[in-house]
Design an enzyme around this catalytic site. Structure first.
Site, PDB file in Angstrom:
ATOM      1  N   SER A 563       4.460  -1.248  -4.627  1.00 44.63           N
ATOM      2  CA  SER A 563       5.571  -0.293  -4.545  1.00 44.63           C
ATOM      3  C   SER A 563       5.149   1.106  -4.956  1.00 44.63           C
ATOM      4  O   SER A 563       4.164   1.290  -5.675  1.00 44.63           O
ATOM      5  CB  SER A 563       6.742  -0.747  -5.429  1.00 44.63           C
ATOM      6  OG  SER A 563       6.400  -0.657  -6.797  1.00 44.63           O
ATOM      7  N   HIS A 564       5.922   2.073  -4.488  1.00 50.99           N
ATOM      8  CA  HIS A 564       5.684   3.481  -4.823  1.00 50.99           C
ATOM      9  C   HIS A 564       7.034   4.123  -5.116  1.00 50.99           C
ATOM     10  O   HIS A 564       7.815   4.394  -4.200  1.00 50.99           O
ATOM     11  CB  HIS A 564       5.003   4.183  -3.656  1.00 50.99           C
ATOM     12  CG  HIS A 564       4.521   5.578  -3.976  1.00 50.99           C
ATOM     13  ND1 HIS A 564       5.271   6.484  -4.684  1.00 50.99           N
ATOM     14  CD2 HIS A 564       3.362   6.218  -3.678  1.00 50.99           C
ATOM     15  CE1 HIS A 564       4.599   7.617  -4.804  1.00 50.99           C
ATOM     16  NE2 HIS A 564       3.436   7.489  -4.199  1.00 50.99           N
ATOM     17  N   ASN A 565       7.306   4.369  -6.397  1.00 51.53           N
ATOM     18  CA  ASN A 565       8.559   5.013  -6.785  1.00 51.53           C
ATOM     19  C   ASN A 565       8.496   6.518  -6.556  1.00 51.53           C
ATOM     20  O   ASN A 565       7.452   7.080  -6.235  1.00 51.53           O
ATOM     21  CB  ASN A 565       8.873   4.727  -8.247  1.00 51.53           C
ATOM     22  CG  ASN A 565       9.405   3.323  -8.456  1.00 51.53           C
ATOM     23  OD1 ASN A 565       9.325   2.470  -7.570  1.00 51.53           O
ATOM     24  ND2 ASN A 565       9.943   3.067  -9.638  1.00 51.53           N
TER      25      ASN A 565
END
Length: 713
Positions: A563-565
């Site tokens: 994931s990449h916030n």
């Protein structure tokens, strides 16, 4: 004139290669520009080089037109700057050279269309067909080189570039142009000798295409071909979805893309059909499918649109040739640039002025493109129906035209065949079954790395060194962030193909480019049983992405998240995104490994939301020197943890964790992790991290922060 003509064949091949140069320079310009806002984290000022494309405005000056008519090689020589730019170390100066090359190739195209506009010579048709063939050659080359163009200014001898070869061939092509007879009027006089020009009173004066809609159509055509069809993998990745129903893989199905374009180009002489409203309506349905639908239906829509673009290319370029060159090409290239910016704005909206207007609205850009194409072909239609050449064309000209059309089709379909051969050569590597590194120990090594779109600190493509780092790490599963490169500004390429093929991994490209994220991808040595692409809540800032995959790890289902916030400036986004990730992990019944970009300090609010809310353990709670990337786990036994420096590839390190996966019948729900560190000798060598990264490491990668891996009981 109807037989084989070696001279004309040589001229056509030279023009085709210069068209390859055109597409090489055009596709590298956005990639070189992108380097600067990427490192500035916003508009840098270097984006103005994009306006090099509007250089054909100089064709509005009669003196310039006369010079270029008599000396066609002048603009072609300027275009070579975009190929020779690879020799310039400085990113800034290299960008300027590519900008000069872009101006040169655009001027050369505009000059050729205007100079050769006299229909009786047949030269305009040859120019257009060479431009089409050059695009297919460019695609075929990129199919062979795993979506890279070896002549780009971001390539060199160390990362797979063939720049010197490309430049030498370009110089030979320019020499051919410089030494051939350049005055189109001479050919018109020759045509008149054979009574191929219209007789006074026998043909009505042809209607000229309206220049403004023609310009808009030209800009839209250039944008559509560049953004979606300059590489065979683009529409496949646009329609990509999660496992098991991913849609078409780039290898071999990218071959259908080049085939569809060639089919369209081959039918481009039927202007009456190509410019019809019904055909445009069918293409619009295809455009809607590739914009809105995943999987094979979306890909099929993209193929229909490819055929349509191929059929209308000749009609639009013919119409451009009939219009005032300066203002037509200026407006056309300006409109192309506006569409390019819109194509960027839909994903980069947080960093650009007026971004929210186009936030996540790719459909608006596609609609504008299709409407502009309609305006262009409808403006071209009356002018093309009213042909200058008499219906009573002489047999000699007809034979010559047929010969050249046959020659052009041979080159077109030879490029298609070369593309399919490249697919066939790559297919065994793309379909091999991967094997994990340590099955006897039931080990899984998982890592996370933000790779900055595979563009290194000095504006060179970095996948050679990414591949080397991944190979040395011997990771079973790796998440890549900032990975989506299937946009004009990233070169319209898919570097994950090469990583997967050369290192033998399954690959999930992650959310498709039409999902408006910066991308997150995953490679795995374990079969991917299922994967879901999440668009995390992002009410304020950039759209965050995640892959939630279930892998068959040594006979047991293990879930993985990559994931990449969002950014630090958007605390609400980060809170909502972290909460959603925690929900996904909490609701899973499988062992879990989290690898993601969280943007929080250890033990801060979002950290607790993730680890406590997701019911997972931090790989090393004592590591206080973290901000972006984190690794968490549940239901597997942690062995060790390492941090490896980034080298010169990106601005972010690599984090790696090693875990033992319990046997399918083993329940470790009651097992609690120990945070007691142990020496490396506590474990057998099969569990150790690679020694190559100790000390000074290799290629700028070494164990840092702790200076060595950490192992735990």
């Amino acid at each position: 004139m109807g037989g084989f003509d070696a001279t004309q064949t040589r001229h056509f091949l030279a023009d085709t290669y210069l068209s390859f140069v055109f597409w090489t320079v055009l596709t590298s310009l956005g990639l070189c520009i992108w380097y600067f806002p990427l490192w500035h984290m916003g508009i840098s000022g270097y984006e103005v080089v994009l306006l090099a494309d509007v250089a054909p405005v100089v064709l509005g000056v009669p003196l310039v037109r006369r010079v270029l008519r008599r000396h066609r090689a002048v603009a072609a020589v300027l275009g070579l700057a975009g190929i020779a730019a690879y020799a310039i170390p400085s990113p800034t100066h290299r960008l300027l050279a590519v900008g000069a090359g872009s101006a040169g190739v655009m001027i050369a195209l505009g000059s050729a269309l205007y100079t050769d506009r006299v229909p009786a010579t047949g030269r305009l048709e040859r120019d257009i067909q060479a431009w089409e063939a050059g695009l297919l050659v460019s695609i075929a080359v990129r199919m062979l080189f795993q979506t890279n163009n070896p002549a780009w200014a971001t390539m060199n001898a160390t990362n797979g570039g063939w720049n010197k070869t490309a430049l030498a061939l370009a110089m030979l092509a320019v020499l051919d142009v410089a030494t051939r007879r350049s005055d189109a009027m001479a050919e018109l006089h020759e045509a008149k000798k054979h009574d191929l020009s219209p007789r006074v009173g026998e043909e009505p004066e042809p209607r000229r295409a309206a220049w403004l809609p023609t310009a808009l159509g030209f800009g839209a055509l250039l944008f559509a071909l560049h953004s979606m069809y300059s590489d065979s993998a683009i529409i496949g990745r646009w329609s990509w979805d999660g496992y098991p129903n991913t849609g078409p893989a780039p290898v071999p199905w990218g071959g259908l893309v080049i085939t569809a374009l060639a089919a369209g180009f081959s039918g481009g002489h039927r202007a009456d059909l190509a410019t019809g409203m019904m055909w445009w309506a069918v293409a619009s349905i295809g455009a809607a499918l590739i914009t809105l639908v995943s999987g094979w239906p979306g890909f099929a829509g993209g193929l229909v649109l490819a055929v349509y673009l191929g059929t209308v290319t000749r009609s639009i370029l013919r119409a451009v040739a009939q219009c005032p060159p300066g203002r037509t090409l200026f407006v056309g290239t300006l409109w192309y640039n506006i569409l390019v910016l819109g194509h960027v704005w839909v994903v980069a909206y947080e960093f650009v002025p007026g971004g929210p207007l186009l936030r996540e609205r790719t459909w608006v850009i596609m609609a504008a493109t299709m409407l502009s194409l309609y305006a262009g072909v409808r403006a071209a239609r009356p002018a093309l129906v009213s042909r200058i050449i008499s219906a009573r064309d002489g047999p000699e000209y007809s034979a010559a035209a047929r010969t050249h059309r046959r020659r052009a089709r041979i080159v077109l379909w030879a490029a298609v065949a070369a593309g399919w051969l490249a697919m066939g050569a790559r297919l065994p590597a793309a379909t091999r079954v991967p094997a994990p590194f340590k099955p006897e120990q039931r080990l899984i090594t998982s890592a996370i790395w933000t790779v900055h779109f595979d563009l290194d600190n000095d504006m060179w493509l970095a996948e050679n060194r990414i591949i080397a780092a991944v190979r040395d790490l011997q990771v079973d599963v790796m998440g890549f962030l900032e990975s989506d490169t299937e946009r004009i500004i990233m070169g319209g390429r898919d570097w994950t193909q090469r990583v997967a093929e050369e290192l033998n991994y399954y690959v999930d490209y992650g959310p498709s480019p039409r999902k408006h994220t910066w991308g997150c991808a995953m490679i795995s040595k374990f079969p991917i049983k299922n994967s879901t692409h999440h668009l995390l809540p992002s009410p304020v800032g950039e759209l965050a992405c995640a892959i939630h995959a279930t892998l068959d790890v040594h006979g047991r289902d293990v879930d993985v998240i990559v994931s990449h916030n969002g950014q630090e400036e958007n605390p609400l986004d980060r809170k909502l995104q972290t909460t959603e990730l925690a929900r996904i992990m909490r609701e899973s019944q499988n062992p879990f490994i989290f690898t993601g970009y969280v943007v929080t300090k250890p033990h801060a609010r979002n950290y607790k939301l993730l680890f406590d809310g997701g019911h997972i353990h931090d790989i090393d709670p004592t590591d206080s020197d973290r901000w972006c990337q984190y690794i968490g786990y549940r239901g597997v036994k942690r062995v060790g943890y390492a941090r490896i420096s980034r080298g010169t590839i990106t601005d972010t390190e690599i984090q790696v964790g090693k875990f033992v996966v319990p046997a399918p019948d083993e329940n470790i729900d009651a097992w609690a992790p120990s945070y007691n560190r142990v020496p490396e000798s506590h474990y057998a060598p099969e569990y150790h991290f690679p020694t190559v990264f100790r000390g000074r490491g290799v290629r700028g990668h070494f164990y840092h922060v702790f200076k060595e891996p950490r192992y735990f009981e």
